[in-house]
Design an enzyme around this catalytic site. Structure first.
Site, short mmCIF file in Angstrom:
data_model
loop_
_atom_site.label_atom_id
_atom_site.label_comp_id
_atom_site.label_asym_id
_atom_site.label_seq_id
_atom_site.Cartn_x
_atom_site.Cartn_y
_atom_site.Cartn_z
N HIS A 100 -5.46 0.46 -9.77
CA HIS A 100 -5.60 -0.92 -10.22
C HIS A 100 -6.65 -1.58 -9.32
O HIS A 100 -6.79 -1.21 -8.15
CB HIS A 100 -4.31 -1.72 -10.06
CG HIS A 100 -3.14 -1.23 -10.85
ND1 HIS A 100 -2.34 -0.20 -10.43
CD2 HIS A 100 -2.61 -1.67 -12.02
CE1 HIS A 100 -1.37 -0.01 -11.30
NE2 HIS A 100 -1.52 -0.88 -12.29
N ASP A 103 -5.22 -2.70 -6.10
CA ASP A 103 -4.80 -1.64 -5.19
C ASP A 103 -5.88 -1.35 -4.17
O ASP A 103 -5.61 -1.19 -2.99
CB ASP A 103 -4.54 -0.32 -5.93
CG ASP A 103 -3.49 -0.41 -7.00
OD1 ASP A 103 -2.56 -1.21 -6.84
OD2 ASP A 103 -3.62 0.32 -7.99
#
Length: 436
Positions: A100, A103
């Site tokens: 993501h 992330d």
């Protein structure tokens, strides 16, 4: 700098090996049904659980020891984490990773700062991909963690939130494209409702469809030809999510003329939360040409939430691989370990044990599924079971050349149906056991 100095590259040592840091079944170059295990399985390490997980749960703080992480949300720490991630993935021998946007790079005080942070970390991701040969299976945007998304993202009642989410996805798609990502995933973490009293469901679904058409258009505008994937999940964090299961997702895609642009990324734990087996969801998606990729994990059947555990059940992985081999593989999708170590498994080495076990379980399942298919024991039985539709009245039914009246005439002449035959469920279950 090396971070896993006590760990050598994980090697294949065969089924008799007692080494917990070696593969017993995953031999990347072994050919199964005409392709290497590497190409059949296309393993991917997820960034969020593996490198951002803390072990926290609703009842306690994080427990996981990650000595390379200084605990800050700085770009410098994020870049350091990239080096750690690629050392881990390289030593593990997985060919792909997934992320993501939030992330890999910290969220900034503004959207512009968030974009800048993501670009800075993407530079290092690109360097590490070039250095190691590890590729990006897919990227996605986190449209569920920040408080702005408390009512959803593409389905929010706040138009500004919709616009912000679109901006975030635009950037995540561009970075995914830049890094050579083969897919882009949409998981609607908060695309659903908690209470219908305050929800205009039709309007929210219309907005979600508009969002997806914008994504399709933007992919074309930047030359991204990767595969779009929806990831079904029935609940958590909303009471009812619009991407409930494969059937709900496919219905949405057909309704809004998106089926040509989006396939499905099926996750085991999400399937069981929806009241299905993983095999059901895989086959349902596959027979409609919509199985694009999988998130490989499992849940604890004694717990009612998404526990994201590593898969170790060879029955499960065999069933998965039967479905995947039946459709000729997953490429450009893959087998992504959307799984996390337990909070009690807090040492860095536990990350290796977890992934080795998951990779071996799928490699073992691949070999078993290939053997079952080679012998034709299941396919032959199924073909024979439906043989009444290969000729006579059954053939006409499938051809669409008979009516209710025709079938009534046929049965009045026949008088009664031909005798039913046993489904031999127990025999077939015993047969599968023979291959394990």
């Amino acid at each position: 700098m090396a971070f896993f100095t006590d760990i050598s590259k994980i090697e294949y040592e065969g089924p008799t090996s007692k080494n917990p840091l070696a593969f017993r079944h995953y031999n990347a170059d072994e050919i199964v049904e005409g392709r290497s295990m590497r190409d059949q399985l296309r393993f991917s390490v997820c960034y969020w659980h593996t490198f951002r997980g803390t072990g926290a749960d609703p009842f306690g703080a994080g427990t996981l020891q990650r000595p390379w992480d200084d605990g800050t949300e700085s770009v410098e720490n994020a870049i350091n984490r990239v080096r750690v991630a690629f050392e881990f993935i390289e030593k593990l021998g997985a060919p792909f990773y997934c992320f993501h946007d939030r992330d890999v790079a910290p969220e900034g005080a503004t959207l512009a700062e968030s974009h800048k942070n993501l670009d800075a970390v993407a530079d290092v991701l690109a360097e590490e991909q070039q250095r190691t040969g590890i590729d990006l299976l897919w990227g996605t945007a986190n449209l569920f963690s920040h408080p702005r998304y408390l009512h959803g993202a593409a389905t929010s009642c706040n138009a500004d939130v919709f616009a912000y989410a679109a901006s975030q996805v635009k950037k995540a798609m561009e970075v995914t494209h830049r890094l050579g990502g083969e897919n882009y995933v949409f998981w609607g973490g908060r695309e659903g409702y908690m209470n219908l009293y305050n929800t205009d469901m039709k309007r929210e679904l219309d907005h979600l469809a508009a969002f997806m058409h914008m994504a399709v258009d933007h992919a074309k505008s930047i030359g991204f030809t990767g595969q779009f994937l929806f990831e079904p999940k029935p609940k958590e964090p909303t009471k009812h999510q619009y991407d409930f299961d494969a059937a709900a997702c496919l219905n949405f895609l057909r309704q809004y003329d998106l089926l040509d642009h989006v396939k499905l990324n099926i996750e085991t734990n999400h399937a069981t939360l929806a009241g299905h087996t993983m095999a059901h969801e895989l086959i349902y998606a596959s027979i409609q040409g919509a199985l694009g990729s999988i998130d490989a994990n499992t849940g604890d059947l004694l717990l009612g939430w998404d526990t994201d555990q590593f898969p170790t059940d060879v029955y499960l992985t065999t069933q998965c691989m039967l479905a995947i081999l039946d459709q000729g593989g997953l490429a450009p999708g893959g087998v992504n370990f959307d799984a996390k170590v337990r909070r009690e498994s807090f040492e860095p080495i536990d990350l290796f044990h977890a992934h080795i076990g998951g990779m071996d379980a799928f490699a073992h399942g691949l070999k078993i599924a290939a053997a079952i298919r080679a012998d034709g024991v299941l396919s032959d039985f199924v073909k024979n079971r439906y043989r009444s539709f290969d000729e006579g009245i059954g053939e006409k039914i499938e051809a669409g050349s008979v009516t209710f009246a025709d079938l009534e005439t046929y049965m009045l002449e026949a008088g009664e149906v031909s005798p039913n035959e046993s489904g031999r469920q127990e025999m077939l279950e015993n047969l599968v056991n023979m291959y394990l």
